[in-house]
Scaffold this active site. Structure first.
Site, PDB file in Angstrom:
ATOM      1  CB  THR A  64     -42.443  25.707  43.781  1.00 19.75           C
ATOM      2  OG1 THR A  64     -42.878  24.708  44.708  1.00 19.75           O
ATOM      3  CG2 THR A  64     -43.611  26.567  43.372  1.00 19.75           C
TER       4      THR A  64
ATOM      5  NE  ARG B 209     -35.757  28.671  45.243  1.00 21.91           N
ATOM      6  CZ  ARG B 209     -36.811  29.425  45.385  1.00 21.91           C
ATOM      7  NH1 ARG B 209     -37.489  29.395  46.506  1.00 21.91           N
ATOM      8  NH2 ARG B 209     -37.193  30.229  44.416  1.00 21.91           N
TER       9      ARG B 209
ATOM     10  CB  SER C 212     -36.776  33.090  46.246  1.00 21.49           C
ATOM     11  OG  SER C 212     -37.831  33.987  46.298  1.00 21.49           O
ATOM     12  CG  HIS C 213     -38.729  33.294  50.258  1.00 16.59           C
ATOM     13  ND1 HIS C 213     -38.945  32.777  49.002  1.00 16.59           N
ATOM     14  CD2 HIS C 213     -39.165  32.376  51.129  1.00 16.59           C
ATOM     15  CE1 HIS C 213     -39.498  31.594  49.123  1.00 16.59           C
ATOM     16  NE2 HIS C 213     -39.649  31.317  50.394  1.00 16.59           N
TER      17      HIS C 213
ATOM     18  CE  LYS D 266     -36.632  31.420  38.213  1.00 21.47           C
ATOM     19  NZ  LYS D 266     -37.811  32.213  38.578  1.00 21.47           N
TER      20      LYS D 266
ATOM     21  CG  ASP E 245     -38.369  37.819  46.861  1.00 21.29           C
ATOM     22  OD1 ASP E 245     -38.281  38.708  45.994  1.00 21.29           O
ATOM     23  OD2 ASP E 245     -38.499  36.612  46.581  1.00 21.29           O
TER      24      ASP E 245
ATOM     25  CG  ASP F 182     -36.001  36.042  43.471  1.00 18.74           C
ATOM     26  OD1 ASP F 182     -36.631  36.301  44.517  1.00 18.74           O
ATOM     27  OD2 ASP F 182     -36.435  35.289  42.589  1.00 18.74           O
TER      28      ASP F 182
ATOM     29  CG  ASP G 116     -39.642  36.516  42.631  1.00 18.65           C
ATOM     30  OD1 ASP G 116     -39.382  36.729  43.829  1.00 18.65           O
ATOM     31  OD2 ASP G 116     -39.597  35.380  42.113  1.00 18.65           O
ATOM     32  NE  ARG G 117     -41.728  34.757  47.546  1.00 17.66           N
ATOM     33  CZ  ARG G 117     -42.137  33.782  48.328  1.00 17.66           C
ATOM     34  NH1 ARG G 117     -42.568  34.075  49.540  1.00 17.66           N
ATOM     35  NH2 ARG G 117     -42.120  32.540  47.934  1.00 17.66           N
TER      36      ARG G 117
ATOM     37  CB  THR H 242     -48.425  26.626  44.099  1.00 16.64           C
ATOM     38  OG1 THR H 242     -49.596  26.744  44.893  1.00 16.64           O
ATOM     39  CG2 THR H 242     -47.301  27.433  44.722  1.00 16.64           C
TER      40      THR H 242
ATOM     41  CD  GLU I 291     -47.530  31.848  42.849  1.00 16.47           C
ATOM     42  OE1 GLU I 291     -47.801  30.662  43.072  1.00 16.47           O
ATOM     43  OE2 GLU I 291     -46.381  32.275  42.697  1.00 16.47           O
ATOM     44  CD  GLU I 292     -50.059  31.803  49.177  1.00 13.74           C
ATOM     45  OE1 GLU I 292     -49.758  32.341  50.246  1.00 13.74           O
ATOM     46  OE2 GLU I 292     -49.314  31.007  48.561  1.00 13.74           O
TER      47      GLU I 292
ATOM     48  CE  LYS J 257     -42.863  35.151  43.442  1.00 18.49           C
ATOM     49  NZ  LYS J 257     -42.665  33.752  43.041  1.00 18.49           N
TER      50      LYS J 257
END
Ligand code: VG1
Ligand code: CO
Length: 565
Positions: free
Chosen positions: A40, A44, A135-136, A148, A299, A301, A303-304, A366, A385-386, A398
């Site tokens: 996604t 990773r 990320s998280h 990435k 998070d 990185d 982005d959240r 997603t 996104e959720e 994001k």
């Protein structure tokens, strides 16, 4: 030593491929790994996987081999500071020099948040960027690592690019590097590495300037000076320096506003995942009579985002809808927004706002990469996104701090509490009750079987009743990009009921061990008197329908999800 053995040693050293036409680099032989398909959001894996043999080098060389615009161009490089970040950056710098990259912009200390990397790529016209992050996911020697590639628009590479990189990883036979000392990453400045110019840049400055150009900083400053109390939890990840500079040093929030602000290689041993479970310390600060007025977390990185008011949690899907409805309060969007987009499993709350505003609304698979074309074409300005992801057309990722500043801007302009703004929003548009249930660490086989069984049942479902609810549609989501016509299939099983409720099933594409099943649940409540329920209560019937339909317990052996958000 026999001749053959000497030959073997010489072969193993890789020196045999030294290219006489260009003594600045060495070509080393390598063998493909079969598991380097990006998911996604990039490739990773466990740290130990990345550190084996030429694993990282193979992937990076595959990027250089397929993304030829990098030759003679500018590359942006940085990561979330997790374990192996620094080592990976030195490897990539040497490979960039060997592959003819003209200039690399690397964040000081090897740091760049994902949205800041996107900002820097766009601002300096870079050909692309490599972002090092999982990320998280937890970090440290036993944690995860990731890489990435982002393209010149600043966004995650679209599928056709990641597939080309992946195809290359399957046939790679050698990689290029140079024999040079490490570059000093902690001091700002310009360095020469072979023919390549390395610029160590302030990771925060360009991003902070961009934020100041979007939001009403004076209004936010006045809000904070007036006693509005906020906290920001950087979770010992990359946003610490960004939040400290912007919230405390620029906007005047008192020292101590940013908690866990120092980036650590293992995130202090925690999951840098901004949700009610992993940011419990922050959540507690919002509760009770002494609770702060506003709190947020980001998070690994950056982005959240998670948004909280006093005694109030804002569901990410609602956050997107509320920000879209209030877009014109933000100076950069004063003239209105052309459209919005959400990922398929995200609640349909923003759809209602778009309908009321008379603007376009898109439903994408997603992953942020699917928003890129719509943003580039100017069809949308906000998307989300959720999974605690919100953003706008200012970058192509994001952006956690963007969401925080957007909320502060709206709060300053409206002079209401977070809870009043969101409940007022529900009164106007109706409430989309929403929850995601994650079943983590289940066996890949069981997960595949579950999805296969579900897919097989889809054609029979429409028109039937499940627990008294009529199935309106049942399909495996397929997306045709409205801009370039590319098609992405099998993006999640959706079951829609005639009363507007939905259940979505999909498997995670970011995990590194076993499989994670995500079940997304949504119902719509227009009646104001019924909008105050706990989502788990409001969704109880749908939750049991989902469990029965997918035979979750039977196939996974799990009676309950591991994480509920
Ligand atoms: C998850 C989320 C998805 C998000 C992705 C990357 O993917 O569900 O919405 O875009 O993580 O987020 P998946 O495939 O595990 O469901 V992040 O913050 O890693 O960059
Ligand atoms: Co992230």
């Amino acid at each position: 030593m026999g001749r053959d053995f000497k030959m073997w040693l010489w072969y193993k050293s890789g020196q045999f491929l030294r290219d006489p036409s260009n003594m600045h680099f060495t070509t080393y032989s390598t063998h493909p790994f079969k598991d380097q398909r990006p998911g996604t959001s990039g490739l990773r894996k466990r740290v130990e996987v990345f550190r084996q043999g030429n694993y990282l080098k193979n992937f990076v060389q595959s990027v250089f081999d397929t993304q030829r615009e990098l030759v003679g161009g500018t590359l942006v490089l940085g990561g979330d500071g997790r374990f192996y970040n620094r080592e990976a950056i030195q490897i990539i710098l040497r490979m960039a020099a060997a592959n003819g990259v003209a200039r690399v912009l690397v964040g000081q200390g090897g740091l760049l948040s994902t949205p800041a990397a996107s900002c820097v790529i766009r601002k300096y016209g870079a050909a692309g960027g490599l972002i090092l992050s999982a990320s998280h996911n937890p970090g440290g020697p036993d944690g995860d690592f990731g890489i990435k590639y982002n393209t010149a628009n600043g966004g995650p590479a679209p599928e056709k690019v990641t597939e080309a990189i992946y195809a290359r990883t399957l046939e790679i036979t050698n990689f290029r590097s140079i024999d040079e000392e490490d570059v000093e990453l902690d001091d700002l400045g310009s360095y020469q590495l072979s023919e390549t110019q390395i610029e160590v840049i302030d990771p925060v400055a360009d991003y902070a300037d961009l934020m100041a150009s979007i939001f009403d900083f004076d209004a936010i400053r006045a809000l904070l000076a007036g006693g509005f109390r906020i906290r920001f939890d950087a979770m010992h990840a990359v946003t610490g320096p960004y939040a400290t500079r912007i919230l405390e040093q620029t906007l005047g929030a008192p020292a101590g506003t940013v908690i866990n602000g120092e980036p650590l290689e293992d995130f202090g041993g925690h999951h840098p995942d901004p949700n009610l479970v992993h940011a419990a310390e922050l959540v507690a600060m919002t509760q009770g009579p002494d609770g702060v007025d506003f709190a947020a977390a980001s998070d690994g990185d950056g982005d959240r985002n998670m948004i909280l008011g006093r005694d109030f949690f804002v569901t990410p899907s609602d956050s997107l809808a509320v920000l879209a409805a209030n877009a014109t309060l933000i100076p950069a969007h004063r003239g209105g927004i052309p459209g919005v987009a959400r990922s398929m499993p995200t609640s349909q709350a923003v759809d209602r706002v778009a309908a009321a505003m008379g603007i376009e609304c898109f439903e994408t698979p997603t992953g942020w990469k699917f928003f890129g074309n719509l943003l580039d074409a100017g069809r949308i300005a906000f998307c989300g996104e959720e999974s605690f992801g919100t953003g706008s057309n200012h970058v192509r990722e994001k952006d956690g701090l963007w969401a925080v500043l957007a909320w502060l801007n709206v709060l300053a302009a409206r002079g209401q509490s977070v809870a009043d703004i969101v409940t007022g929003h529900w009164q106007q548009y109706g409430r989309n009750y929403y929850s995601r249930h994650d079943y983590e660490g289940i066996k890949g086989k069981a997960a595949d079987q579950l999805m296969k069984d579900l897919r097989a049942r889809l054609p029979q479902l429409p028109g039937t009743f499940l627990d008294g609810l009529e199935v309106g549609y049942a399909d495996d989501f397929s997306y045709t990009d409205p801009i370039d016509g590319s098609v992405s299939q099998r993006q999640g099983v959706r079951i829609g009921f005639s009363n507007g409720s939905r259940i979505v099933f999909r498997l995670s594409g970011t995990g590194t061990v076993d499989a994670t099943l995500r079940v997304y649940l949504e119902s719509f409540e227009p009646n104001v008197a019924s909008q105050g329920l706990d989502p788990q209560v409001a969704l109880a019937a749908l939750i049991s329908t989902a469990n029965e339909l997918a035979q979750i317990q039977l196939l996974t052996g799990r009676a309950a999800p591991d994480v509920i958000t």
